[in-house]
Design a protein around this motif. Sequence first.
Motif, mmCIF file in Angstrom:
data_model
loop_
_atom_site.group_PDB
_atom_site.id
_atom_site.type_symbol
_atom_site.label_atom_id
_atom_site.label_comp_id
_atom_site.label_asym_id
_atom_site.label_seq_id
_atom_site.Cartn_x
_atom_site.Cartn_y
_atom_site.Cartn_z
ATOM 1 N N ARG A 1 134.737 42.218 92.958
ATOM 2 C CA ARG A 1 135.912 42.621 91.882
ATOM 3 C C ARG A 1 135.830 41.356 91.061
ATOM 4 N NH1 ARG A 1 140.550 46.643 93.964
ATOM 5 N NH2 ARG A 1 139.131 48.267 95.162
ATOM 6 N N PHE A 2 135.761 40.135 91.442
ATOM 7 C CA PHE A 2 135.750 39.125 90.499
ATOM 8 C C PHE A 2 134.958 39.330 89.391
ATOM 9 C CE2 PHE A 2 137.368 36.204 94.063
ATOM 10 C CZ PHE A 2 138.392 35.865 93.433
ATOM 11 N N GLN A 3 133.771 39.658 89.383
ATOM 12 C CA GLN A 3 132.816 40.086 88.577
ATOM 13 C C GLN A 3 133.034 41.087 87.538
ATOM 14 O OE1 GLN A 3 129.327 40.418 90.716
ATOM 15 N NE2 GLN A 3 129.042 38.356 91.035
ATOM 16 N N GLN A 4 133.694 42.200 88.299
ATOM 17 C CA GLN A 4 134.064 43.448 87.447
ATOM 18 C C GLN A 4 135.512 43.748 87.911
ATOM 19 O OE1 GLN A 4 131.278 46.226 88.560
ATOM 20 N NE2 GLN A 4 129.561 45.746 87.100
ATOM 21 N N PRO A 5 136.673 43.151 87.304
ATOM 22 C CA PRO A 5 137.844 43.293 87.704
ATOM 23 C C PRO A 5 138.219 45.041 87.582
ATOM 24 C CG PRO A 5 137.776 41.318 86.463
ATOM 25 C CD PRO A 5 136.445 42.297 86.323
ATOM 26 N N VAL B 1 153.963 39.293 95.305
ATOM 27 C CA VAL B 1 153.884 38.566 94.204
ATOM 28 C C VAL B 1 152.230 38.886 93.617
ATOM 29 C CG1 VAL B 1 153.346 36.064 93.351
ATOM 30 C CG2 VAL B 1 154.750 36.590 95.454
ATOM 31 N N ALA B 2 151.471 39.395 94.021
ATOM 32 C CA ALA B 2 150.176 39.751 93.276
ATOM 33 C C ALA B 2 150.475 40.995 92.444
ATOM 34 C CB ALA B 2 149.086 39.914 94.130
ATOM 35 N N GLY B 3 151.342 41.871 93.240
ATOM 36 C CA GLY B 3 151.600 43.054 92.180
ATOM 37 C C GLY B 3 152.468 42.715 90.934
ATOM 38 N N VAL B 4 153.493 41.831 91.085
ATOM 39 C CA VAL B 4 154.223 41.204 90.087
ATOM 40 C C VAL B 4 153.495 40.861 88.915
ATOM 41 C CG1 VAL B 4 156.032 39.845 89.308
ATOM 42 C CG2 VAL B 4 156.386 41.137 91.181
ATOM 43 N N LEU B 5 152.408 39.806 89.267
ATOM 44 C CA LEU B 5 151.737 39.288 88.349
ATOM 45 C C LEU B 5 150.816 40.332 87.631
ATOM 46 C CD1 LEU B 5 150.583 36.093 90.209
ATOM 47 C CD2 LEU B 5 152.299 36.113 88.448
ATOM 48 N N MET B 6 150.230 41.240 88.173
ATOM 49 C CA MET B 6 149.455 42.423 87.755
ATOM 50 C C MET B 6 150.355 43.314 86.827
ATOM 51 S SD MET B 6 146.591 43.404 90.268
ATOM 52 C CE MET B 6 147.584 43.603 91.890
ATOM 53 N N LEU C 1 152.984 42.352 85.147
ATOM 54 C CA LEU C 1 153.417 41.600 83.824
ATOM 55 C C LEU C 1 152.425 41.308 83.015
ATOM 56 C CD1 LEU C 1 156.465 39.315 85.592
ATOM 57 C CD2 LEU C 1 156.755 41.635 84.218
ATOM 58 N N TYR C 2 151.222 40.526 83.734
ATOM 59 C CA TYR C 2 150.462 40.014 82.817
ATOM 60 C C TYR C 2 148.943 40.621 83.041
ATOM 61 C CZ TYR C 2 153.825 36.522 83.214
ATOM 62 O OH TYR C 2 155.009 35.686 83.353
ATOM 63 N N SER C 3 148.741 41.981 83.576
ATOM 64 C CA SER C 3 147.711 42.370 83.726
ATOM 65 C C SER C 3 146.384 41.358 84.280
ATOM 66 C CB SER C 3 147.228 43.075 82.851
ATOM 67 O OG SER C 3 148.130 44.108 82.309
ATOM 68 N N TRP C 4 147.047 40.579 85.430
ATOM 69 C CA TRP C 4 145.932 39.419 85.963
ATOM 70 C C TRP C 4 145.286 40.267 87.370
ATOM 71 C CZ3 TRP C 4 149.340 34.428 85.610
ATOM 72 C CH2 TRP C 4 149.479 34.285 84.569
ATOM 73 N N TYR C 5 144.445 41.112 86.967
ATOM 74 C CA TYR C 5 143.714 41.821 88.010
ATOM 75 C C TYR C 5 142.874 41.107 89.182
ATOM 76 C CZ TYR C 5 145.870 45.956 85.680
ATOM 77 O OH TYR C 5 146.576 46.943 85.156
ATOM 78 N N PHE C 6 142.652 39.785 88.528
ATOM 79 C CA PHE C 6 141.815 38.930 89.190
ATOM 80 C C PHE C 6 142.580 38.385 90.441
ATOM 81 C CE2 PHE C 6 143.625 36.329 85.977
ATOM 82 C CZ PHE C 6 144.135 35.195 86.740
#
Length: 233
Positions: free
Chosen positions: A118-122, A179-184, A186-191
């Motif tokens: 998933r790092f390679q393909q978020p 916390v991961a859900g909040v970041l994803m 707000l910022y779409s940081w799926y990594f």
Amino acid sequence: MSLQHHGHEHHDHQHYGEPGHNNKRGLGIALIVTFGIMFLEFVGGLVTNSLALLSDSGHMLSDVSSLALSLLAITVAAKPPSLRKTFGYQRFEILAALFNAITLFVISGFIIVEAFRRFQQPQAVDSISMMVIAFIGMLANIISAVALLKQGDVQENINMRSAYLHVIGDALSSVGAIVAGVLMQLYSWYFVDPIVSVLVALVISKGAWKVAKQRGIKGDVALCYLAKFISKP
């Protein structure tokens, strides 16, 4: 003298019998709650496509195993002494701990492999549903921790203290997923999802190793018991 002796026996019964019953009840409540949240997070991880939730359900599995072994240890300790049966119970507990440790190491390996993929393909994650499920898991873990504190002796009993620390670890893992859900969201940081998954996988591996050590598993002893178990007709 006989009155003194009778009083001493009565004191022992109160000190060991009742706390043991409470410990067993507290572990039972924590085991049921943890198993339920493990199932919820596993299904939720599949539905939301969240590897963090799936890995947290794996963490829950490690704690279900630890709680079950602690409950087994207390149950066996409460049985009347028997020279013939004691070794059998001990062997079963060691084999169960060995099986759980191996299973958890395998689960950790799968999580890490999937995380690197998933790092390679978020991949997009339903972060809102993920946060809701993780929040429910955190509340359930808090309930389990309170049950262990009120019902059992988390200060003096090593099984109860271990179970309590595992449940607290589960609550912290749920916080990480939130916390991961909040970041994803707000910022779409799926990594962030695979990052949290790798951290949880490392915690699972550490927990599996601790379970093995706490149960006194050594390589030669475990292999000896395993060989006897397999060769038993």
